[in-house]
Design a protein around this motif. Structure first.
Motif, short mmCIF file in Angstrom:
data_model
loop_
_atom_site.label_atom_id
_atom_site.label_comp_id
_atom_site.label_asym_id
_atom_site.label_seq_id
_atom_site.Cartn_x
_atom_site.Cartn_y
_atom_site.Cartn_z
N GLY A 105 10.11 -11.50 1.95
CA GLY A 105 9.92 -11.46 0.96
C GLY A 105 8.66 -10.67 0.76
O GLY A 105 8.55 -11.37 -1.19
N SER A 106 8.09 -10.61 0.93
CA SER A 106 6.61 -9.84 0.12
C SER A 106 6.95 -7.88 0.91
O SER A 106 6.83 -8.07 2.05
CB SER A 106 5.67 -10.40 0.77
N LYS A 107 7.47 -7.16 0.43
CA LYS A 107 7.01 -5.63 0.62
C LYS A 107 5.85 -5.22 0.65
O LYS A 107 5.26 -4.60 1.57
CB LYS A 107 7.09 -4.53 -0.59
N VAL A 108 3.98 -5.51 0.33
CA VAL A 108 3.18 -5.42 0.17
C VAL A 108 3.01 -5.79 1.94
O VAL A 108 2.06 -5.13 2.50
CB VAL A 108 2.70 -6.08 -0.90
N ALA A 133 -1.89 1.46 -11.43
CA ALA A 133 -0.05 1.76 -10.31
C ALA A 133 -0.17 3.33 -11.71
O ALA A 133 -0.03 4.74 -11.24
CB ALA A 133 0.77 1.28 -10.47
N ARG A 134 -0.28 3.11 -12.97
CA ARG A 134 -0.31 4.44 -14.09
C ARG A 134 -1.40 5.88 -13.59
O ARG A 134 -0.77 6.83 -12.97
CB ARG A 134 -0.60 4.03 -15.19
N LYS A 147 8.45 -0.16 -5.53
CA LYS A 147 8.82 -1.12 -5.31
C LYS A 147 8.48 -2.59 -5.84
O LYS A 147 7.42 -2.49 -5.08
CB LYS A 147 9.31 -1.28 -3.86
N ALA A 148 9.46 -3.35 -6.12
CA ALA A 148 9.27 -4.58 -6.35
C ALA A 148 8.59 -5.27 -5.32
O ALA A 148 9.28 -5.04 -4.15
CB ALA A 148 9.58 -5.30 -7.38
N ASP A 149 7.08 -6.19 -5.02
CA ASP A 149 6.77 -7.09 -4.29
C ASP A 149 7.84 -7.93 -3.71
O ASP A 149 8.83 -7.70 -2.20
CB ASP A 149 5.98 -7.60 -4.47
N GLY A 150 8.86 -8.71 -4.32
CA GLY A 150 9.21 -9.81 -4.11
C GLY A 150 11.06 -9.55 -4.04
O GLY A 150 11.13 -8.51 -4.25
N VAL A 186 3.38 -4.15 -6.88
CA VAL A 186 4.46 -3.03 -7.01
C VAL A 186 3.77 -2.33 -5.31
O VAL A 186 2.83 -2.21 -5.22
CB VAL A 186 4.99 -2.40 -7.90
N VAL A 187 4.92 -2.08 -4.47
CA VAL A 187 5.04 -0.86 -3.61
C VAL A 187 4.96 0.74 -4.67
O VAL A 187 5.96 0.61 -5.07
CB VAL A 187 4.71 -1.11 -2.78
#
Ligand code: AMP
Ligand code: GLY
Length: 438
Positions: A105-108, A133-134, A147-150, A186-187
Motif C-alpha cells: 500500500g505504500s512504496k515509501v 523532487a524537482r 513511483k507513486a507511493d500508494g 513519490v519514490v
C-alpha cells in the motif's frame, strides 16, 4: 471427520477464478461463495453481488452465512484493513493486517522497511514536496524510475529516460494528482537492468512456504514492447530461478522480510509476493504485493498438488511449519486474451465463442477475468477477458497446447501475445547447452 468449511472468496478476476477452481477441489470444502465473482466463477461457486471495497457489506455477509474462512484476492480490501475488521469480529480470514499490507500500500513504507532490514532493492529517495523532487531530478543521472507511493492499479510506475519525462511524471502525480492521494508522495529510484521473476510465499507471521517460481509478461506487445499492463501471460516454473538463485532469494529477501515484519510488530500472514529483478548484482526487490499475482496464479495453482484450503487455514492458524507443499513437475503456461485497446481504452460487450471447446478439464483450463452474461451469451466485460492455461510435460508442450486452445476462442477485437513463455525455451537451451559442456 474434520469439519467441512464454508468459504468466502473476494474478487472477480482470473486470479480469483483460479483460486475458486483450486478451492473447490478440497475435500474440506462445504460451500464456496464469491463476491462479486464472474461468469466462470459462477459455474463453480455461488456469486454474491458485494463489491470488493465494501468491507462492511462483506463482513455482514460473512457473519450472516457463518463463513468459516474468507480468502481475499485483490489488494484494495487488504490495504483498507479488511483482515483487522474480520478478525476483530472473531472471523478467520486469509491475508495480511492493514499494517502488514503497507508493504504493497505504500512504496515509501516498503522501501524504508527494506533499507532497515538490509533487503536488496534499488537505491531511492522519498519525496512529499514536488519542489524537492524537482530539485533532485535536476541533478540526477537518468534513466530513473518514479513511483507513486500508494495504490494506482499498476499504473503508478514511470520509467524515465530523461529529465523531461521525470518532470512530467512528477507534475502528473504531485500537481495534477492523477492518482489522487496515492501520488501525494513519490519514490525516485535507480533503474535496474535484468530479468524479472515473481516469488510468492505463504506466510503465517512466523513461518513461510515458498511457492514454485513464475514469470509474468507485463508489456502489452510481443518481445516486451509497448506499455505496461496488469500482465499478459505467465508461466511456471521460470528456468532462470535455479535452486541456487532460489536459496539466495529466500535468504536475502523472503526470510528477512518475514522476520523484519514480525520484529517490527506487523507479522505478515497470507501471501507475500516479491517482484524481483535478477540483476548482475543478484536479486533486487522491485516491489512487494500482499496477495497472489494475476496472471501468475493461473500458471502456478494448476501445478499445486496440495490442498489449498488446508494451506490457507494453516496460514491463518500459525501452523505452516506442519505443511509441505507438493507440486507437479509439469510446466504451466497462461495466455491472457484481452480486449483490443487495453491497457488504454477498449469496448465491452462482444460475444465470446469457443469457451467450451477450448478447455478439456484435464490439462487445459479457461479462467475468466472480464466476462459478463448477456442472456445466454457470455460477453467481454473488461480489459483482460480470459486466461487460457495449459499444463505440459515440458514447457514447449504447454506452450503448444495453450495456443491450440487460444485459437479456438473468438471475440471481436480480441488481442493476445504470441510469445508467452518463449523466454523459458531460451533458458532451456542455455541449460542444455551447459549440460553438454558447450
Ligand atoms: P512495480 O509496480 O514497482 O513492480 O513496477 C512495475 C514495473 O515497472 C515492474 O514490473 C518493472 O517492469 C518496472 N520497474 C519497477 N521498478 C523498476 C526499477 N527500479 N528499474 C527498472 N524497472 C522497474
Ligand atoms: N502480475 C502482477 C501483479 O499481480 O501485480
Amino acid at each position: 471427520m474434520e469439519k467441512k468449511l464454508k468459504v468466502l472468496l473476494i474478487g472477480s478476476g482470473g486470479r480469483e477464478h483460479a483460486l475458486a477452481w483450486k478451492l473447490t477441489q478440497s475435500p474440506r470444502l462445504e460451500k464456496l461463495y464469491c463476491a462479486p465473482g464472474n461468469v466462470g466463477i459462477s459455474e463453480i461457486a455461488e456469486c454474491v453481488d458485494i463489491k470488493v471495497g465494501d468491507i462492511d457489506g462483506l463482513l455482514q455477509f460473512a457473519k450472516k452465512e457463518r463463513i468459516d474462512l474468507t480468502v481475499v484476492g485483490p489488494e484494495i480490501p487488504l490495504v483498507g484493513g479488511i483482515v483487522d475488521h474480520f478478525e476483530n469480529a472473531g472471523l478467520i480470514i486469509f491475508g495480511p493486517s492493514k499494517a502488514a499490507a503497507q508493504l504493497e500500500g505504500s512504496k515509501v513504507f516498503s522501501k524504508e522497511f527494506m533499507l532497515r532490514c538490509n533487503i536488496p532493492t534499488a537505491t531511492f529517495m522519498p519525496f512529499d514536496r514536488i519542489e524537492d523532487a524537482r530539485a533532485f531530478l535536476n541533478h540526477a543521472q537518468f534513466p530513473l524510475v518514479i513511483k507513486a507511493d500508494g495504490l494506482a492499479a499498476g499504473k503508478g510506475v514511470v520509467l524515465c529516460n530523461a529529465l523531461a519525462d521525470g518532470l512530467e511524471a512528477l507534475d502528473q502525480m504531485m500537481k495534477d494528482k492523477i492518482f489522487a492521494e496515492a501520488g501525494a508522495k513519490v519514490v525516485v529510484e535507480d533503474y535496474l537492468i535484468g530479468e524479472e521473476v515473481s516469488i510468492l510465499a505463504f506466510c503465517d507471521g512466523e513461518n513461510y512456504l515458498i511457492l514454485e517460481s513464475a514469470q509474468d509478461h507485463k508489456r502489452i506487445f510481443d518481445d516486451d514492447l509497448g506499455p505496461n499492463t496488469g500482465g499478459m501471460g505467465a508461466y511456471s516454473p521460470a528456468p532462470i530461478v535455479t535452486e541456487t538463485l532460489l536459496r539466495k532469494i529466500e535468504a536475502r529477501v523472503i526470510e528477512p522480510t518475514v522476520r523484519g515484519m514480525a520484529r517490527e510488530g506487523m507479522p505478515f500472514k497470507g501471501i507475500l509476493y516479491a517482484g524481483l529483478m535478477i540483476t548482475s548484482q543478484g536479486p533486487q526487490v522491485l516491489e512487494y504485493n500482499v496477495r497472489f499475482g494475476d496472471p501468475e496464479t493461473q500458471a502456478v495453482l494448476p501445478r499445486l498438488e496440495s490442498d489449498l484450503l488446508e494451506v490457507m487455514l494453516a496460514s491463518c492458524e500459525g501452523r505452516l511449519n506442519e505443511i509441505q507443499l507438493k507440486w507437479t513437475p509439469k510446466s504451466c503456461v497462461c495466455v491472457v486474451m484481452s480486449s483490443g485497446g487495453y491497457p488504454g481504452k477498449y469496448e465491452n460487450g462482444y460475444e465470446i465463442n469457443g469457451l467450451n471447446v477450448a478447455a478439456d478439464g484435464k490439462n487445459t483450463y479457461v479462467f475468466h477475468a472480464g466476462t459478463k452474461k448477456d442472456g445466454d451469451r457470455v460477453v467481454t466485460a473488461g480489459g483482460r477477458v480470459l486466461g487460457v492455461v495449459s499444463l505440459g510435460d515440458h514447457i514447449k508442450d504447454a506452450i503448444q497446447s495453450v495456443y491450440v486452445a487460444v485459437e479456438k476462442i473468438k471475440f471481436d477485437h480480441m488481442f493476445f501475445r504470441r510469445d508467452i513463455a518463449a523466454k523459458a525455451l531460451k533458458k532451456d537451451h542455455i541449460k542444455s547447452a551447459n549440460a553438454v559442456g558447450r
